[in-house]
Design a protein around this motif. Structure first.
Motif, short mmCIF file in Angstrom:
data_model
loop_
_atom_site.label_atom_id
_atom_site.label_comp_id
_atom_site.label_asym_id
_atom_site.label_seq_id
_atom_site.Cartn_x
_atom_site.Cartn_y
_atom_site.Cartn_z
N ARG A 232 0.83 -1.20 0.00
CA ARG A 232 0.00 0.00 0.00
C ARG A 232 0.87 1.26 0.00
O ARG A 232 0.56 2.24 -0.67
N THR A 233 1.98 1.20 0.74
CA THR A 233 2.88 2.36 0.78
C THR A 233 3.47 2.63 -0.61
O THR A 233 3.50 3.77 -1.08
N LEU A 234 3.94 1.56 -1.25
CA LEU A 234 4.52 1.73 -2.58
C LEU A 234 3.49 2.25 -3.58
O LEU A 234 3.79 3.15 -4.38
N LEU A 235 2.29 1.67 -3.53
CA LEU A 235 1.26 2.11 -4.47
C LEU A 235 0.92 3.59 -4.26
O LEU A 235 0.77 4.35 -5.24
N SER A 236 0.83 4.00 -3.01
CA SER A 236 0.52 5.41 -2.74
C SER A 236 1.62 6.33 -3.25
O SER A 236 1.35 7.45 -3.71
N VAL A 237 2.86 5.87 -3.19
CA VAL A 237 3.97 6.68 -3.70
C VAL A 237 3.84 6.90 -5.20
O VAL A 237 4.00 8.03 -5.71
N TYR A 238 3.51 5.86 -5.95
CA TYR A 238 3.38 5.99 -7.41
C TYR A 238 2.17 6.85 -7.78
O TYR A 238 2.22 7.62 -8.75
N VAL A 239 1.09 6.70 -7.03
CA VAL A 239 -0.09 7.53 -7.30
C VAL A 239 0.23 9.01 -7.05
O VAL A 239 -0.09 9.89 -7.88
N LEU A 240 0.89 9.28 -5.92
CA LEU A 240 1.23 10.67 -5.60
C LEU A 240 2.23 11.23 -6.61
O LEU A 240 2.13 12.41 -7.01
N ALA A 241 3.18 10.40 -7.05
CA ALA A 241 4.14 10.86 -8.06
C ALA A 241 3.41 11.22 -9.35
O ALA A 241 3.73 12.23 -10.00
N GLY A 242 2.44 10.41 -9.75
CA GLY A 242 1.66 10.72 -10.95
C GLY A 242 0.95 12.05 -10.83
O GLY A 242 0.88 12.83 -11.80
N PHE A 243 0.41 12.33 -9.64
CA PHE A 243 -0.24 13.63 -9.42
C PHE A 243 0.77 14.77 -9.57
O PHE A 243 0.47 15.81 -10.17
#
Length: 339
Positions: A232-243
């Motif tokens: 979940r931490t990794l996924l949130s990092v990629y989502v935030l990076a996309g933003f």
């Protein structure tokens, strides 16, 4: 997680044999900001002495404008590199975002809606890359290399060999300028980038999520055993990076008259260079936002100074590549000594 902290400065009596000057030098070298600050000072001094146009107000304003896109891309790149990953597709995501926003904003949708669609698209692409990394356990290098290839082709197909003019107004708002200290031009995008950087710094240093990001980058298995939901931490990092890349697309629309699929081709390398020069380790778990901002300034000043000096763009790429290799080599040496 422990790597996020600057190692304590040695006691004066054990390192400097009573020399305050030597002790101060040791503390400075132990600070992660010392390297990029020194590089920035050297670059400014060299270009100011070697060219007549570098140290002018107009060129200073140009440097500020050039810094925005590189800096914003580097902020997102920092999040992923802190987890021991790397993003080769950040510039491609940003470019696709500029194309979609500009195209929809021309005739199809109101500017605000087009902007929201572009932000959601870039964020979703970041999340999709994160899903491949976390669910299929694919290396970030492979995933983002594939995303880069796909998005490069998609951008070309979407544009159909054309570029899209950017409608003025909301879509170019971040490129609108005001004046600071007389003739120095700053854009509203600078304020947005500062807010974005401060927000990411707060998340990384003042929240449990940020501590989880560092822990995953330092040792993912150890982080999992301590109870951190690493996926979940990794996924949130990629989502935030996309933003963050979507905000970079908005920044870019304020600087360019037309959204072009061939624009910002060196964005990936520039952002990685900025992050590494800023002290964030390519092996994860160490570094942060302040260093990245300094690193982006170094990259921007170097590129601008070499252009002012009339150096061919190919040699500029050579200089950038040497910077990356040098920074990674220094990081590897520091890690070996710390082990």
């Amino acid at each position: 997680m422990t790597a996020t902290q600057t190692p304590p400065a040695p006691a004066p009596e054990t390192t400097a044999a009573g020399s305050p000057l030597k002790s101060a030098a040791v503390r400075a070298l132990g600070n992660s900001a010392a390297g990029p600050l020194a590089a920035l000072a050297i670059a400014i001094a060299v270009f100011a002495l070697s060219t007549d146009t570098f140290f002018t107000i107009d060129n200073g304003s140009l440097i500020v404008q050039q810094f925005l896109v590189v800096g914003t891309l580097a902020l997102g790149q920092t999040l992923i590199i802190l987890t021991a990953g790397i993003d080769l597709a950040n510039a491609a995501i940003m470019v696709l975002g500029t194309l979609v926003i500009a195209r929809l904003g021309q005739h199809t949708l109101p500017a605000g809606v087009a902007l929201v669609v572009g932000i959601l698209l870039c964020t979703a692409i970041g999340g999709l890359a994160g899903a491949f990394v976390t669910r299929l356990r694919l290396p970030p290098f492979i995933v983002t290399l594939g995303v880069l290839s796909v998005l490069t082709a998609v951008s070309q197909l979407f544009a159909g060999g054309e570029s899209f003019s950017v409608p003025p107004g909301l879509l170019t708002f971040l490129g609108e300028r005001s004046y600071l200290f007389g003739r120095i031009e700053v854009t509203y995008g600078m304020g947005v980038m500062l807010v974005l950087g401060l927000g990411l710094w707060f998340l990384l240093t003042q929240t449990s999520w940020g501590r989880s990001v560092y822990a995953v980058g330092d040792d993912e298995e150890a982080a999992r055993l301590t109870g951190i939901n690493t996926r979940r931490t990794l996924l949130s990092v990629y989502v935030l990076a996309g933003f963050v890349y979507a905000i970079g697309a908005w920044q870019a629309l304020g600087r360019i008259p037309n959204a072009d699929p061939n624009a910002f081709q060196t964005g990936n390398l520039d952002s990685i260079t900025a992050v590494v020069i800023g002290g964030t380790s390519l092996f994860g778990g160490r570094g942060g936002i302040p260093g990245t901002v300094l690193g982006a300034l170094v990259v921007t000043v170097l590129s601008n100074g070499l252009t002012q000096a009339g150096i061919d763009s190919l040699y500029q790429q050579v200089a950038t590549g040497i910077l990356v290799i040098t920074a990674v080599a220094v990081d590897r040496v520091v890690r070996r000594r710390a082990a």
